[in-house]
Design an enzyme around this catalytic site. Structure first.
Site, PDB file in Angstrom:
ATOM      1  N   LEU A 112      -7.071  -6.252  -6.065  1.00 30.01           N
ATOM      2  CA  LEU A 112      -8.239  -5.440  -5.873  1.00 30.01           C
ATOM      3  C   LEU A 112      -7.990  -3.760  -6.173  1.00 30.01           C
ATOM      4  O   LEU A 112      -9.132  -3.073  -6.993  1.00 30.01           O
ATOM      5  CB  LEU A 112      -7.945  -5.258  -4.271  1.00 30.01           C
ATOM      6  CG  LEU A 112      -8.910  -7.038  -4.060  1.00 30.01           C
ATOM      7  CD1 LEU A 112      -8.631  -6.288  -2.222  1.00 30.01           C
ATOM      8  CD2 LEU A 112      -9.826  -6.702  -4.034  1.00 30.01           C
ATOM      9  N   GLY A 147      -4.000  -0.670  -7.296  1.00 30.75           N
ATOM     10  CA  GLY A 147      -2.720  -0.718  -6.607  1.00 30.75           C
ATOM     11  C   GLY A 147      -2.116   0.566  -6.812  1.00 30.75           C
ATOM     12  O   GLY A 147      -3.093   1.456  -7.129  1.00 30.75           O
ATOM     13  N   GLY A 148      -1.085   1.221  -6.509  1.00 34.06           N
ATOM     14  CA  GLY A 148      -0.541   2.601  -6.718  1.00 34.06           C
ATOM     15  C   GLY A 148       0.978   2.317  -6.204  1.00 34.06           C
ATOM     16  O   GLY A 148       1.907   1.907  -6.398  1.00 34.06           O
ATOM     17  N   GLY A 149       0.922   3.443  -5.739  1.00 31.61           N
ATOM     18  CA  GLY A 149       3.113   4.295  -5.482  1.00 31.61           C
ATOM     19  C   GLY A 149       3.393   3.234  -4.615  1.00 31.61           C
ATOM     20  O   GLY A 149       4.608   3.039  -4.668  1.00 31.61           O
ATOM     21  N   PHE A 150       2.604   2.479  -3.136  1.00 29.80           N
ATOM     22  CA  PHE A 150       2.814   1.985  -2.580  1.00 29.80           C
ATOM     23  C   PHE A 150       3.309   0.305  -2.543  1.00 29.80           C
ATOM     24  O   PHE A 150       3.621  -0.362  -2.169  1.00 29.80           O
ATOM     25  CB  PHE A 150       1.414   2.045  -1.318  1.00 29.80           C
ATOM     26  CG  PHE A 150       1.927   3.752  -0.713  1.00 29.80           C
ATOM     27  CD1 PHE A 150       0.114   4.409  -0.571  1.00 29.80           C
ATOM     28  CD2 PHE A 150       2.594   4.158   0.279  1.00 29.80           C
ATOM     29  CE1 PHE A 150       0.730   5.359   0.242  1.00 29.80           C
ATOM     30  CE2 PHE A 150       2.731   5.292   0.891  1.00 29.80           C
ATOM     31  CZ  PHE A 150       1.327   6.389   0.489  1.00 29.80           C
ATOM     32  N   GLY A 151       2.445   0.234  -3.873  1.00 29.97           N
ATOM     33  CA  GLY A 151       1.838  -1.348  -3.806  1.00 29.97           C
ATOM     34  C   GLY A 151       0.857  -1.691  -4.447  1.00 29.97           C
ATOM     35  O   GLY A 151       0.087  -1.118  -4.698  1.00 29.97           O
ATOM     36  N   LYS A 168      -1.713  -5.815   1.696  1.00 35.11           N
ATOM     37  CA  LYS A 168      -0.406  -5.176   0.556  1.00 35.11           C
ATOM     38  C   LYS A 168       0.717  -5.701   0.946  1.00 35.11           C
ATOM     39  O   LYS A 168       1.554  -5.784   1.005  1.00 35.11           O
ATOM     40  CB  LYS A 168      -1.185  -3.686   1.210  1.00 35.11           C
ATOM     41  CG  LYS A 168      -0.395  -2.615   0.228  1.00 35.11           C
ATOM     42  CD  LYS A 168      -0.752  -1.397   1.011  1.00 35.11           C
ATOM     43  CE  LYS A 168      -2.253  -0.789   0.723  1.00 35.11           C
ATOM     44  NZ  LYS A 168      -2.338   0.085  -0.533  1.00 35.11           N
ATOM     45  N   ASP A 184      -1.496  11.528   1.741  1.00 36.65           N
ATOM     46  CA  ASP A 184      -2.227  10.521   0.319  1.00 36.65           C
ATOM     47  C   ASP A 184      -3.779  11.157   0.485  1.00 36.65           C
ATOM     48  O   ASP A 184      -4.483   9.733   0.389  1.00 36.65           O
ATOM     49  CB  ASP A 184      -1.864   9.850   0.371  1.00 36.65           C
ATOM     50  CG  ASP A 184      -1.214   9.055  -1.403  1.00 36.65           C
ATOM     51  OD1 ASP A 184      -1.820  10.438  -1.985  1.00 36.65           O
ATOM     52  OD2 ASP A 184      -1.961   7.845  -1.681  1.00 36.65           O
TER      53      ASP A 184
END
Length: 835
Positions: A509, A511-515, A531, A628
């Protein structure tokens, strides 16, 4: 001839004036002893806030229908959505208001129906009074007084509607208990939205003497409590801790105890309702959107309402409709179910054959219902195994269901109440065996074996054996992989369960720095978002503790955490799935002109997001700073209700969090200057990010854009210049909206955004202040130009302080300024850092 015409003209004018004088006047707020109310005549409070007269639910007071039921009630006069707050004859409607009358009779105010039969009365003492009058007040109270008193305005009322509430509790009224007689006042729900008759759900102060309020089913079953009044709040209603709209009081004096509330801002329209849904709800009216906004409600989950679906009705959360009859049953009244009145429940389609021997082919049988919250009022029976439990229920004609698990046999007689469909992962999920007539089961497989040869029969038998083996293996796998409840409804999933749910993480779906986030489906077909966290360095115990804390936080504008997985380095979070995705896809990447997010929706998303952040900052046990905020972290459900996602993750990443932020695409444009200057982070960092996001609500573009000639345009500078110099604010609007906007709301949003990005934290409003401004409770002053924008206006260099290399330059921005703060900023919010 001319004389006769003049005479007719005079007569016409005379009768015209007479007819006008006989019309009901909006300025009249009182019924005097010789007055009456009939037909479409009404009385209105002195400031025209409330109106009293005949009404029929769902229609205006002036509408007429020979088949409708009519009531005497009080409703808001200036609220466009007719909202009734009190009903006199709620259980005894009249059919014709033109021939019915509300009048004084024998010292009481009495409602006579079309047959001149009294259907409602104030029922006060028969003591004679020289003069009586009944007045509708601006607080919504209908008061009966002795009009002969010299100071009747200040005299004690002989009777008042506030003492006899129906479903609504208005500011200034009280809901309490006589501490001598133990009699309590009740808020009682309507039967359904079209019938104000007394429903089955009620709210009252504990008659046993405590300071707790209970929500009751049928006045017998308590299913929610406020907890006692401790330190100026109810112990089980933490939302009261940092309330900014209502002034609450619990009073014990003069042999009575009661709770009352008022509004800090008297212009705010608010009401507390015992809703037909069985939930207690607090609403405020938003004039900008012409609708009631839900401020608070309990119980949070609809299916927590006791016996919501009636006998043999099953409640399933997040389904539509929320109630359904169990297999073999049908609604007793389809009309009532269409009106979402489920209390009558369901009836059997086919009668049981109780008494038949087990060998009889028509004997009753049992339907297995998996993952149920078992109904109440069971009887425990000591038996050896599940077969004995089944036989016991089958031979007992009054037994309608049984459950056998872990050596425990429970049977039920009579109606099954409070049935709930749960998911496989819920700790309270149990199997329930429902007794049904044999005809309810499919008979398509009967007698087919007689036409199948021995060889085919053997093959079928072999397939069945293999299927059973496969079933047993899969069942064992499901039992082994079943999640365990950590706290409330938070579930600890096994990693392989989530691999299966997401089809090996095949549907990404985002994504980003967290996963990365993947779409998945649980065993009960519930759609979820999973996630996969990356680079979480916390130990197992600390991770579970932090996740458990996040899981207990619930708010309508916060994404719900369903569970987690923690197996070594594998750390995953399981959330509710949001069908409309994230906000950025609806603002920045719109290809179809028909899918443009209209201004009204944008405004409601901005307001809902502010409410969610205000809850995190001020209403949790410890302040949670999101750290964030950006459109990618605002998710939208099916009705475009915003849900703030990824809150609390800062605590999971600890010292690594700053690295996560700097590696996430698009995040730098939302960072407050204190992130770069190295000072402690407070909730005002979220306020800054929220303000940066508001600019994008307005423009429909990212805040910084490179034009065709290579220069970088920074939208916040343009907004700040326009606001401070009072330019044409419509020039700031997203062109895709084609000017369809509420100018007042647009101005408000732009001003709030400019206040949010002030250089000094103390100058930024708190999120609760922002909520008040967007709700129209507070006004917002024109903001000063932030010095960071003033110094670099119309230049790309003002982007410098958002980069990692600018800490030295941004640290110089911490000196005090003399700029005024917004009118809403009456107190500085100094929330503590959460990460």
């Amino acid at each position: 001839m001319e004389t006769r015409d003049a005479m007719w003209l005079m007569l016409y004018v005379f009768f015209l004036i007479l007819s006008l004088l006989s019309q009901p006047s909006m300025a009249v707020d009182t019924i005097f002893v010789n007055d009456s109310i009939s037909g479409d005549k009404t009385i209105v409070s002195s400031k025209e806030i409330f109106k009293l007269g005949f009404f029929t639910p769902g229609k205006s007071s002036s509408s007429s229908s020979s088949s409708s039921k009519y009531y005497i009630g009080i409703w808001y006069n200036k609220v466009s959505d007719q909202t009734v707050v009190w009903v006199a004859n709620r259980d005894t409607p009249i059919s014709n208001p033109s021939t019915s009358v509300l009048k004084f009779l024998n010292g009481n105010l009495v409602l006579l129906n079309e047959s001149s039969f009294p259907v409602w009365s104030t029922n006060i003492s028969s003591k004679p009074f020289k003069s009586l009058q009944a007045t509708i007040q601006d607080d919504g109270n209908f008061v009966l007084k002795d009009g002969s008193s010299n100071s009747s305005k200040d005299s004690e009322p002989l009777w008042q509607s506030f003492d006899f509430p129906t479903d609504t509790w208005l500011p200034g009224s009280k809901l309490g208990r006589n501490d001598i007689t133990k009699q309590t006042q009740h808020l009682t729900s309507w039967k359904n939205p079209e019938d104000p008759g007394s429903g089955i759900f009620s709210l009252e102060l504990d008659p046993n003497g405590t300071s707790a309020y209970f929500i009751m089913w049928n006045r017998t079953e308590q299913y929610w409590s406020s907890g006692p009044w401790v330190d100026n709040m109810f112990s089980l209603v933490p939302e009261m801790r940092l309330n900014y709209i209502y002034n609450f009081s619990f009073v014990t004096a003069n042999n009575e105890s009661y709770f009352t509330y008022s509004m800090y801002n008297s212009s705010v329209i608010s009401r507390f309702v015992m809703d037909v849904s069985g939930q207690a709800k607090q609403f405020t009216w938003l004039e900008s959107s012409k609708q009631w906004n839900l401020f608070w409600g309990q119980p949070r989950q609809q299916c927590e309402v006791y016996a919501l679906c009636g006998a043999f009705g099953s409640c399933t959360e997040n389904s539509s409709p929320i109630c359904s009859c169990v297999e073999g049953f049908e609604p007793k009244s389809n009309l009532e179910w269409d009106l979402k009145e489920y209390s009558a429940g369901c009836r059997r389609k086919t009668k049981l054959k109780c008494g038949n021997s087990v060998s009889n082919g028509d004997a009753d049988r049992f339907l297995l219902m998996r993952y149920m919250k078992l109904p109440d009022l069971s009887e425990s029976v000591a038996v050896g195994n599940g077969g004995d439990c089944e036989s016991l229920c089958l031979e007992n004609c009054s037994c309608v269901a049984y459950s056998f698990q872990n050596g425990q046999c429970e049977i039920w007689s009579g109606d099954l109440l409070d049935l709930r469909q749960l998911s496989q992962s819920d700790s309270g999920a149990r199997p329930l065996y429902l007794k049904l007539a044999a005809s309810e089961f499919s008979s398509r497989k009967k007698n087919t074996g007689t036409i199948i040869g021995v060889a085919v029969g053997s093959a079928v038998g072999l397939v069945i054996v293999l299927a059973v083996l496969v079933f047993l293996v899969m069942r064992r796998r499901r039992i082994v992989g079943k999640g365990k409840t950590v706290e409330g409804s938070l579930v600890a999933f096994e990693y392989r369960d989530l691999v299966n749910a997401t089809k090996n993480f095949s549907h990404k779906l985002g994504g980003g720095g967290f996963g990365s986030v993947f779409k998945g489906s649980l065993a009960d077909s519930t759609i979820v978002a999973v996630k996969k966290l990356e680079s979480v360095s916390q130990g197992e115990k600390q991770f579970r503790t932090e996740v458990s804390t996040i899981g207990t936080i619930q708010h309508v504008n916060l994404i719900r955490l369903r569970g987690f997985c923690s197996e070594g380095s594998k750390k995953l979070l399981v959330y509710d799935y949001m069908p409309n995705g994230s906000l950025d896809s609806h603002i920045f990447h719109v290809k179809n002109p028909n899918n443009v997010l209209e201004w009204k929706t944008r405004y409601q998303i901005a307001l809902g997001t502010a409410r969610g952040l205000a809850y995190l900052h001020e209403k949790c046990r410890e302040c949670i700073v999101h750290c964030d905020i950006k459109p990618e972290n605002i998710l939208l459900d099916a009705q475009f209700c915003p849900k703030v996602a990824d809150f609390g993750l800062a605590k999971l990443f600890g010292r690594e969090f700053s690295r996560v932020l700097t590696t996430m695409r698009g995040t730098r444009g939302y960072l407050a200057p204190e992130w770069i200057s190295g000072v402690a982070i407070t909730a005002k960092a979220d306020v800054f990010s929220y303000g940066m996001m508001l600019f994008e609500f307005v423009s429909g573009r990212r805040n910084s854009e490179q034009s065709e000639d290579g220069t970088i345009k920074f939208f916040p500078s343009l907004v700040a210049n326009t606001i401070t110099q009072e330019g044409d604010i419509l020039n700031l609007l997203d062109p895709k909206l084609q000017g369809n906007v509420d100018i007042e709301e647009l101005t408000k949003v732009c001003r709030v955004a400019c206040w949010c990005i002030q250089d000094e934290e103390v100058q930024r409003p708190s999120m609760s202040n922002i909520v008040q401004i967007l709700e129209g409770v507070l006004e917002v002053n024109k903001p000063p130009m932030p010095r960071s924008l003033l110094a670099f206006s119309d230049s790309h260099e003002h982007l410098v302080f958002f980069t990692e290399s600018s800490s030295s330059s941004s640290s110089n921005q911490n000196s005090k300024t003399n700029s005024s703060t917004p009118s809403s900023q009456t107190k500085s919010n100094t929330s503590t850092r959460s990460s």
